[in-house]
Design an enzyme around this catalytic site. Structure first.
Site, PDB file in Angstrom:
ATOM      1  N   GLU A   1       0.661  -1.302  -0.470  1.00  0.00           N
ATOM      2  CA  GLU A   1       0.078   0.225  -0.267  1.00  0.00           C
ATOM      3  C   GLU A   1       1.122   1.515   0.589  1.00  0.00           C
ATOM      4  O   GLU A   1       1.707   1.259   0.730  1.00  0.00           O
ATOM      5  CB  GLU A   1      -0.765   0.043   1.568  1.00  0.00           C
ATOM      6  CG  GLU A   1      -1.430   1.177   1.520  1.00  0.00           C
ATOM      7  CD  GLU A   1      -1.652   1.176   2.802  1.00  0.00           C
ATOM      8  OE1 GLU A   1      -1.775  -0.106   4.094  1.00  0.00           O
ATOM      9  OE2 GLU A   1      -2.235   2.299   3.375  1.00  0.00           O
TER      10      GLU A   1
ATOM     11  N   ASP B   1      -1.132  -1.497   5.248  1.00  0.00           N
ATOM     12  CA  ASP B   1      -1.033  -0.794   7.242  1.00  0.00           C
ATOM     13  C   ASP B   1      -1.823  -1.279   8.353  1.00  0.00           C
ATOM     14  O   ASP B   1      -2.656  -1.426   7.922  1.00  0.00           O
ATOM     15  CB  ASP B   1      -1.138   0.232   7.832  1.00  0.00           C
ATOM     16  CG  ASP B   1      -0.505   1.167   6.861  1.00  0.00           C
ATOM     17  OD1 ASP B   1       1.275   0.792   6.823  1.00  0.00           O
ATOM     18  OD2 ASP B   1      -0.550   2.467   6.864  1.00  0.00           O
TER      19      ASP B   1
ATOM     20  N   ASP C   1      -3.766  -1.381  10.759  1.00  0.00           N
ATOM     21  CA  ASP C   1      -4.708  -0.282  10.966  1.00  0.00           C
ATOM     22  C   ASP C   1      -6.018  -0.004  10.337  1.00  0.00           C
ATOM     23  O   ASP C   1      -6.076  -1.060   9.326  1.00  0.00           O
ATOM     24  CB  ASP C   1      -4.381   1.091  11.079  1.00  0.00           C
ATOM     25  CG  ASP C   1      -4.424   2.032   9.552  1.00  0.00           C
ATOM     26  OD1 ASP C   1      -4.371   1.705   8.933  1.00  0.00           O
ATOM     27  OD2 ASP C   1      -3.450   2.957   9.717  1.00  0.00           O
TER      28      ASP C   1
ATOM     29  N   ASP D   1      -7.456   1.677   7.849  1.00  0.00           N
ATOM     30  CA  ASP D   1      -7.156   2.216   6.514  1.00  0.00           C
ATOM     31  C   ASP D   1      -6.018   0.397   6.034  1.00  0.00           C
ATOM     32  O   ASP D   1      -6.961   0.480   4.601  1.00  0.00           O
ATOM     33  CB  ASP D   1      -6.743   2.856   6.456  1.00  0.00           C
ATOM     34  CG  ASP D   1      -7.550   4.199   5.914  1.00  0.00           C
ATOM     35  OD1 ASP D   1      -8.815   4.793   5.900  1.00  0.00           O
ATOM     36  OD2 ASP D   1      -6.946   5.725   6.245  1.00  0.00           O
TER      37      ASP D   1
END
Ligand code: 0RA
Length: 649
Positions: free
Chosen positions: A437, A515, A517, A519
């Site tokens: 990403e 990541d 998290d 998102d």
């Protein structure tokens, strides 16, 4: 398994039982031959095998309720109110029929040759197989007003069947604890995995009530976690469940139920506003991922009937392009369920029905139900035909876009995407590609990787939500074109077969690295949705992985350790003592190249999660829900499942 050679030892009881023992020993020696694998999948398969016997009782009209209990120690109890396994003396074996059913491989059917017995697990191996693979099993039978019991260790009876009391109940209860020496990867049952299978069984066999109870977890009200599955309308309700977050194009689910040429056929379908084709087919309650004759019969019946209707109604007049089979199935969700006495399963995973005769049965059933429906609902009929025409139009546009991807891939010598940092190794089996990403994390990964065998393909922020995009938009998307070209994967062009060509796959491990998290998990889900809809074979063949970057770094003086969960972090802090410093990684970008290599990319230390499809029908529903328009069900799912939810909240 071959039959014992009866002519040589007809009355030789001990010789026969040695044969039986050998069968059970063979199951323990080669468990994968019987239950597929000895991982999580095989572990859950044990439950399905026992439940299938109860379903058989229900299909024969003798059982209404089935209960599956996950006990606190991860043993399983199944209860049914069927006839109960027979307990009378089995003449040939000289022991109770119960003991024969539980300890002899392939004995189940011998009692019941003529009965209507069509259920049966993926391998249809019977409850004795579960017994062989259990450290301990207890069978309790409620029959003839009596309660009978027998226990087994690793498939061997501990004592002859004993009568332990009287009862006015009827049925069979089995409690088993899978053998830890066989199931070495995991012994933990997943509630969700069992729930989706039991829900599926309830839809496929209407009228049966299936309870699931999880004694490992209590709810706030003090009751155990659990659910009850029951469907009065069967496939019709299954379709409504699957399409709950899609927008229907018509009022009713179109459904058929009946027997055609001696084959019981059930079909249900609906059109929605999406562009995806969602066909799910079952034979004897087994999901036939690879399709087969029943599915091709469905396709034929559908195309034939709709074409005929459209031609006769004049709706196709002045059409300047052809209509193909695919066009009739855009935005279609359908379930085909047949019961076949002697199914022949073919294909790579033995989930493709081979029986020729079934094709005509399903095709006739579909023609019949659809012709009736179209006649009775002319408004819906018009909507369907218009949808088909639009699909044909879009297909022509998509074909152009797909040709572009294809041509680029074919000429891929030197034509790899500019963003790809390739590895030097040429053998795909040794190669990995990380889909990363963002460009900055991509840069770190590029520095951190072992360039000999690890390639990096950075992806721009959010990739296209393929669930909402028309096919040609998908093939026109830059990031998606890059994925196709980088992986070296092409799409089949044959009518009715959009199968991927994996022979030129350039990396056997495709790793999604995002990541840790909300998102990041959203992006990972978008990428997974793409693979699920457009490259499912990559998932099915075990090529797709998810990287798991750490959440924390704990330091004290020269000591440092990474943590992947809050629990782990707390344990490390406790070990390091006062003065520990905690750094939380908000994203891959906060790690330097060395840290990323140490924790997430180095095969020696990393843990990657292999992406597997437990239940194809349920996976389809979840992707459409997660990526679709409706917010509340998505939020509910994420709140229930997201491991990261508490971090960013
Ligand atoms: C053999 C014969 C019959 C039933 C069963 C086995 C049977 C097995 C299981 C396993 C779990 N629940 C079950 N219920 C039944 C036929 C019984 C008869 O003819 O009375």
């Amino acid at each position: 398994m071959s039959e014992p050679k009866e002519e040589f030892n007809k009355h030789n009881y001990s010789a026969d039982s040695i044969q039986a023992l050998e069968g059970m020993e063979h199951v323990r020696m080669r468990p994968s031959m019987y239950i597929g694998d000895v991982g999580a999948r095989g572990l859950h398969h044990l439950v399905y095998e026992v439940v299938d016997n109860s379903i058989d009782e229900a299909l024969a009209g003798h059982c209404n309720n089935i209960t599956v209990i996950i006990n606190e120690d991860n043993s399983i109890t199944t209860e049914d109110d069927g006839r109960g396994i027979p307990v009378d003396l089995h003449k040939k074996e000289g022991v109770s029929a119960l003991e024969v059913v539980m300890t002899k491989i392939g004995a189940g059917g011998k009692f019941d040759k003529d009965s209507y017995k069509v259920s049966g697990g993926l391998h249809g191996v019977g409850v004795s197989c579960v017994n062989a693979l259990s450290a301990h099993l207890k069978a309790t039978v409620y029959r003839n007003g009596n309660v009978y019991e027998q226990e087994y260790e690793r498939g061997k009876a501990m004592y002859p069947v004993k009568q332990i009391g009287d009862t006015d109940k009827r049925g069979t209860t089995v409690t088993f604890r899978p053998d830890p020496t066989i199931f070495t990867q995991t012994l933990e049952y997943s509630y969700d995995t069992l729930a989706s299978r039991l829900r599926e069984l309830a839809f496929l066999n209407k009228g049966i009530t299936v309870h699931l109870v999880d004694k490992r977890n209590k709810k706030e009200d003090g009751e155990f976690e659990g659910e009850t599955f029951h469907s009065t309308e069967g496939l019709k309700e299954f379709i409504q469940y699957l399409d709950a977050t899609r927008e229907p194009l018509m009022k009713d689910v179109i459904a058929f139920e009946g027997e055609k040429n001696g084959v019981p056929v059930e079909v249900a379908m609906i059109y929605n506003t999406s562009y995806a084709e969602n066909l799910h087919s079952y034979v004897n309650n087994i999901n036939t991922h690879e399709g087969g004759t029943h599915l091709s019969g469905f396709r034929r019946g559908l195309t034939h009937t709709l074409k005929k209707y459209a031609d006769e109604s004049g709706l196709l007049k002045n059409l300047k392009f052809d209509i193909a089979g695919d066009d009739f199935r855009e935005g279609l969700t359908a379930i085909i369920s047949v019961k076949v006495q002697e199914p022949q399963f073919e294909g790579q995973t033995k989930t493709k029905l081979g029986n020729r005769e079934v094709s005509a049965s399903v095709s006739q059933a579909v023609s019949e139900m659809l012709t009736d429906y179209l006649e009775e609902h002319p408004d819906d009929a018009k909507i369907i035909v218009q949808k088909v025409i639009l699909a044909a139009q879009a297909r022509h546009a998509a074909q152009k876009a797909r040709d572009m991807v294809q041509r680029k891939t074919v000429m891929s010598i030197g034509g790899l995407p500019g963003k790809l940092s390739d590895c030097s190794e040429q053998d795909p089996a040794k190669c990995e590609v990380f889909l990363v990403e963002g460009d900055s994390a991509g840069g770190t990964a590029k520095q951190g990787r072992d360039r000999a065998f690890q390639a990096i393909l950075p992806l721009r922020g959010k990739i296209l939500n393929v669930e909402k995009a028309m096919t040609h938009k998908v093939f026109e998307n830059e990031e998606i074109k890059n994925i196709f070209t980088a992986l070296g994967v092409t799409i089949g062009t044959e009518e009715d077969s959009k199968a991927l060509n994996l022979s030129k796959l350039r990396y056997h491990k495709v790793v999604i690295m995002c990541d840790a998290d909300i998102d990041g998990s959203h992006i990972a889900t978008l990428i997974l949705t793409f693979f699920f809809r457009y490259m499912k074979e990559l998932i099915e063949n075990g090529h797709i992985y998810i990287a798991t970057p750490p959440l924390y770094l704990v330091k004290r003086g020269a000591k440092k350790q990474y943590a992947w969960s809050d629990q782990e972090r707390d344990d490390i802090v406790a070990e390091f003592g006062d003065g520990s410093k905690i750094q939380r990684y908000k994203g891959l970008g906060e790690m330097n190249a060395e840290q990323l290599w140490d924790t997430t990319m180095n095969p020696e230390f990393r843990t990657m999660r292999l992406v597997q499809i437990d239940n194809g029908t349920e996976a389809d529903r979840i992707f459409s829900m997660l990526m679709g328009d409706e917010v509340p069900p998505r939020r509910e799912f994420i709140e229930k499942n997201a491991v990261y939810a508490n971090i960013d909240a």
